[in-house]
Design a protein around this motif. Structure first.
Motif, mmCIF file in Angstrom:
data_model
loop_
_atom_site.group_PDB
_atom_site.id
_atom_site.type_symbol
_atom_site.label_atom_id
_atom_site.label_comp_id
_atom_site.label_asym_id
_atom_site.label_seq_id
_atom_site.Cartn_x
_atom_site.Cartn_y
_atom_site.Cartn_z
ATOM 1 N N PHE A 28 -39.045 34.982 -23.358
ATOM 2 C CA PHE A 28 -38.833 33.989 -24.264
ATOM 3 C C PHE A 28 -38.951 34.535 -25.692
ATOM 4 C CE2 PHE A 28 -43.385 33.661 -23.010
ATOM 5 C CZ PHE A 28 -44.132 33.905 -24.049
ATOM 6 N N GLN A 29 -39.352 35.915 -25.822
ATOM 7 C CA GLN A 29 -39.334 36.623 -27.153
ATOM 8 C C GLN A 29 -38.108 36.699 -27.595
ATOM 9 O OE1 GLN A 29 -41.785 37.292 -29.149
ATOM 10 N NE2 GLN A 29 -43.447 38.302 -28.402
ATOM 11 N N ARG A 30 -37.808 36.575 -28.647
ATOM 12 C CA ARG A 30 -36.424 36.596 -29.450
ATOM 13 C C ARG A 30 -36.251 38.041 -29.801
ATOM 14 N NH1 ARG A 30 -39.030 32.161 -30.982
ATOM 15 N NH2 ARG A 30 -38.077 30.307 -30.605
ATOM 16 N N GLY A 31 -34.984 38.538 -30.157
ATOM 17 C CA GLY A 31 -34.780 39.756 -30.303
ATOM 18 C C GLY A 31 -35.367 40.551 -31.254
ATOM 19 N N TRP A 32 -35.455 41.861 -31.301
ATOM 20 C CA TRP A 32 -35.708 42.626 -32.732
ATOM 21 C C TRP A 32 -34.812 42.405 -33.736
ATOM 22 C CZ3 TRP A 32 -34.320 47.929 -34.368
ATOM 23 C CH2 TRP A 32 -35.486 48.542 -35.406
ATOM 24 N N GLN A 67 -40.297 35.649 -16.673
ATOM 25 C CA GLN A 67 -39.080 36.774 -16.439
ATOM 26 C C GLN A 67 -39.536 37.661 -17.614
ATOM 27 O OE1 GLN A 67 -36.980 37.243 -14.577
ATOM 28 N NE2 GLN A 67 -35.210 38.452 -15.386
ATOM 29 N N VAL A 68 -39.291 38.951 -17.646
ATOM 30 C CA VAL A 68 -39.673 39.989 -18.510
ATOM 31 C C VAL A 68 -38.248 40.938 -18.676
ATOM 32 C CG1 VAL A 68 -42.254 39.924 -17.815
ATOM 33 C CG2 VAL A 68 -40.397 41.731 -16.894
ATOM 34 N N ARG A 69 -38.660 41.734 -19.905
ATOM 35 C CA ARG A 69 -37.607 42.483 -20.136
ATOM 36 C C ARG A 69 -38.373 43.756 -21.029
ATOM 37 N NH1 ARG A 69 -36.646 38.793 -24.650
ATOM 38 N NH2 ARG A 69 -36.465 39.969 -26.637
ATOM 39 N N PRO A 70 -37.416 45.178 -21.030
ATOM 40 C CA PRO A 70 -38.394 45.912 -21.746
ATOM 41 C C PRO A 70 -38.108 45.933 -23.270
ATOM 42 C CG PRO A 70 -36.671 46.850 -19.898
ATOM 43 C CD PRO A 70 -36.474 45.363 -20.135
ATOM 44 N N VAL A 71 -38.932 46.479 -23.833
ATOM 45 C CA VAL A 71 -38.712 46.796 -25.511
ATOM 46 C C VAL A 71 -37.438 47.216 -25.653
ATOM 47 C CG1 VAL A 71 -39.209 47.878 -27.486
ATOM 48 C CG2 VAL A 71 -41.043 46.757 -25.989
ATOM 49 N N THR A 95 -41.884 47.353 -31.630
ATOM 50 C CA THR A 95 -40.373 48.055 -31.055
ATOM 51 C C THR A 95 -40.020 48.748 -32.126
ATOM 52 O OG1 THR A 95 -39.909 45.588 -30.074
ATOM 53 C CG2 THR A 95 -37.980 47.290 -30.937
ATOM 54 N N SER A 96 -40.342 48.751 -33.407
ATOM 55 C CA SER A 96 -39.917 49.765 -34.495
ATOM 56 C C SER A 96 -40.509 51.240 -34.154
ATOM 57 C CB SER A 96 -40.457 49.083 -35.771
ATOM 58 O OG SER A 96 -39.768 48.055 -36.286
ATOM 59 N N LEU A 97 -41.911 51.101 -33.941
ATOM 60 C CA LEU A 97 -42.750 52.334 -33.586
ATOM 61 C C LEU A 97 -42.120 52.952 -32.429
ATOM 62 C CD1 LEU A 97 -46.271 51.005 -34.704
ATOM 63 C CD2 LEU A 97 -44.724 52.632 -36.200
ATOM 64 N N THR A 98 -42.016 52.159 -31.417
ATOM 65 C CA THR A 98 -41.348 52.800 -30.278
ATOM 66 C C THR A 98 -40.011 53.536 -30.264
ATOM 67 O OG1 THR A 98 -42.552 51.263 -28.748
ATOM 68 C CG2 THR A 98 -40.624 52.255 -27.911
#
Length: 616
Positions: A28-32, A67-71, A95-98
């Motif tokens: 459910f997290q929106r995109g970067w 449901q999950v997804r990678p960074v 996400t930025s630091l990764t």
């Protein structure tokens, strides 16, 4: 007992967990969405050992499954591993630091105009070692690692090879957490710069490697409702997380795509429920949350019935509920069981609304009132057409509209109405004791219409305003110009609107206050053609003009008949007597309200004439 832990985690360990899949995102997290400048600003903050805010994560393995997804930009050689933690807050920062520090590939970000770009990040070592110039030291370069000018003809900085990075003395941010290989090449290509590099490593790189990131971790026992609430409280994206998004992520963990079931999928040639419901104009704009609420009512009602049958002997019997927590507790099995019935219920609700003379979603006083209506109709089905059942359902509906009881937070009312309506609608309609012994639905009992409300109804967006307009239309209101009812003109897409009966300009010229002449008492639905002919004229003048220029010339009697369909007193209108007209029409509209609600309005102490707009 605490449901969360608060600690500090080494930044390198957190990023390692992200790239290995130990930490991932709930779907459910929106995109970067961070742009290039945001990324550089974050890097500068960490280089200076400034706080960048805590991150919040959820331990997996509990009853709540998503449901999950990678960074973004993180890939795995094999299948995606099962995560141990999910990021609830801090997605943009992590996400930025990764991407910058832990992946050896271009960072997918955005420029200041929101256009997608790929960038590599570098630190100008010489500038980084100068006092107060650290912010200038961080730069980003295009995919080919070259900065060009003169319409890309001249290369002013080339970092496309390790040798060029070293000779220009620009350090790649992707090597910050582990610079051994870069340092070995530094010995080969520019050994004279090694001493300066060591100062850079101590002053800048160590800040990243030793950075402690504040982290709050919610335990496995955290409920879905709590996850949703926490996410909305801490997320700074500006868009609240909807129940639908959370349920979509939950059902996806069981292999079911709720979004496709609702909206459909052109890729899979699947027609969604929303498309089917939208075939009925009154249902266009139905929210998935409304649909889920109706399901939660039926699921909780069934559970309550089972509890009553089981005779729990003093134990708590579950309640019928449309609250968020109940919706979030729905299982995929609940959805699959009730969704077809609820869809049928909404379609029957559209038929009911047509019978009440509502034909378009824009006319709907309260969309939320369709929820208990659809739930009820999913159970009683075609029985709503039985005259006495329909009369009761209609009375409940209009009490909700004209009593203005369905605005704001109405989860409790939705559930109560369903529970009240089910036995009442199908009980013996000839038993008058039903109303005397308090078995009326609460919305009917609590609904009240104050006579003075007619003086304050000015906004066409208010529920009671929309309801009164429909009550006039369903009486067969005919247009002042065209030889047709307003409903017939609407069906033919003739331009219609709600206009003043005594024109605004005339009222102002005659000292009638705006808060009076703008009230619904002085308004009625007519065509654009009729309104243009009314203009600024006194009623006696525009009536004469209308009668002369209508499709077939009308005498006074014929025109008076048309006015009567709008509950307009013709003699008072022709006399240009605003105050007497206002009092008479107000009384007529009040009769419509009382008939629809099946109860008397609450009269003002001062009486009708006191509210007719007459100056003291």
């Amino acid at each position: 007992m605490s449901t969360f832990d608060s600690t500090k985690l080494p930044l390198p360990q957190v990023l390692s967990d992200v790239t290995s899949g130990v930490i991932q995102l709930p779907d459910f997290q929106r995109g970067w969405v961070w742009d290039d400048e945001h990324v550089k600003s974050l890097l500068v903050s960490i280089a200076r050992s400034f706080p960048v805010g805590a991150v919040m994560m959820l331990d997996t393995g509990g009853d709540v499954r998503f449901q999950v997804r990678p960074v973004e930009n993180v890939d795995f050689n094999g299948p995606v591993p099962e995560p141990e933690k999910l990021i609830l807050d801090g997605q943009q920062r992590l996400t930025s630091l990764t991407q910058v520090l832990a992946l050896d590939k271009p960072v997918k970000t955005f420029n200041e105009k929101g256009k997608a770009i790929s960038r590599h990040y570098y630190i100008d070592i010489d500038i980084a070692l100068e006092d107060d110039r650290l912010e200038e030291a961080f730069i980003s370069v295009p995919d080919d690692r070259k900065i060009k000018t003169n319409f890309d003809r001249d290369v002013v900085l080339d970092l496309s090879t390790r040798e060029l990075e070293i000779k220009n003395f620009f350090f790649p941010c992707s090597q910050i957490l582990s610079s051994d290989a870069w340092e070995e090449d530094l010995h080969e290509y520019a050994p004279e710069k090694f001493g300066k590099f060591m100062a850079f490593r101590k002053n800048v790189l160590t800040a990243f490697r030793s950075y402690q990131l504040p982290a709050i971790t919610l335990g496995k026992a955290t409920s879905k409702e709590a996850v949703c609430l926490v996410f909305e409280k801490v997320n700074t994206g500006g868009v609240p997380l909807s129940v639908f998004e959370l349920m979509t992520a939950t059902f996806a963990a069981d292999g079911f795509n709720l979004r496709d079931d609702w909206y459909g999928s052109t890729l899979r040639s699947v027609e969604g429920r929303y498309h089917r419901l939208s075939q009925e104009p009154i249902l266009r704009g139905t929210e998935p949350a409304d649909f889920l609420q109706a399901i939660s009512i039926l699921q909780s009602w069934e559970k309550r019935q089972a509890d009553i049958q089981a005779d729990k002997k003093g134990k708590m019997i579950s309640a019928v509920s449309a609250k968020r927590a109940t919706v979030l507790s729905l299982t995929l099995q609940d959805y699959e069981k009730w969704a077809p019935l609820v869809e049928e219920g909404f379609m029957l609700a559209a038929k009911f609304m047509r019978k009440e003379c509502f034909f378009d979603g824009r006319e709907l006083p309260y969309r939320t009132q369709l929820v208990p209506l659809a739930a009820v109709l999913s159970q009683i089905k075609e029985r709503w057409l039985e005259p006495k059942v329909h009369d009761r359902l209609s009375r409940w509906f209009w009490c909700g509209v004209l009593g203005e009881l369905y605005g704001g937070a109405v989860e409790t009312r939705i559930a109560n109405d369903f529970e009240d309506l089910m036995p009442w609608l199908l009980s013996d309609p000839d038993n008058e004791s039903n109303e005397r012994n308090g078995s009326l639905p609460r919305t009917i009992s609590e609904a009240a219409f104050q006579e003075s409300r007619l003086d304050t109804l000015r906004s066409r967006n208010s529920a009671a305003y929309k309801g009164l307009n429909i009550l006039v239309l369903r009486e067969g209101a005919r247009d002042f110009f065209w030889k047709a009812t307003i409903k017939e003109l609407a069906d033919e897409d003739t331009a219609l609107d709600i206009h003043h009966i005594f024109p605004r300009a005339w009222c102002e010229d005659n000292g009638i206050k705006a808060n009076i002449y703008n009230a619904i008492v002085n308004k009625t639905p007519i065509s654009y053609k009729a309104n243009r002919m009314i203009g600024r004229k006194a009623p006696s003048e525009y009536l004469a003009a209308l009668q002369k220029h209508t499709q077939v010339a009308l005498d006074d009697e014929a025109m008076n008949d048309i006015l009567t369909t709008h509950r307009i007193p013709a003699d008072l209108l022709r006399a240009n007597d605003f105050h007497a007209f206002y009092a008479h029409r107000k009384a007529e509209l009040l009769r419509l309200v009382e008939s629809a609600m099946g109860k008397s309005a609450q009269l003002d102490q001062t009486g009708v004439l006191a509210n007719s707009g007459k100056e003291e």
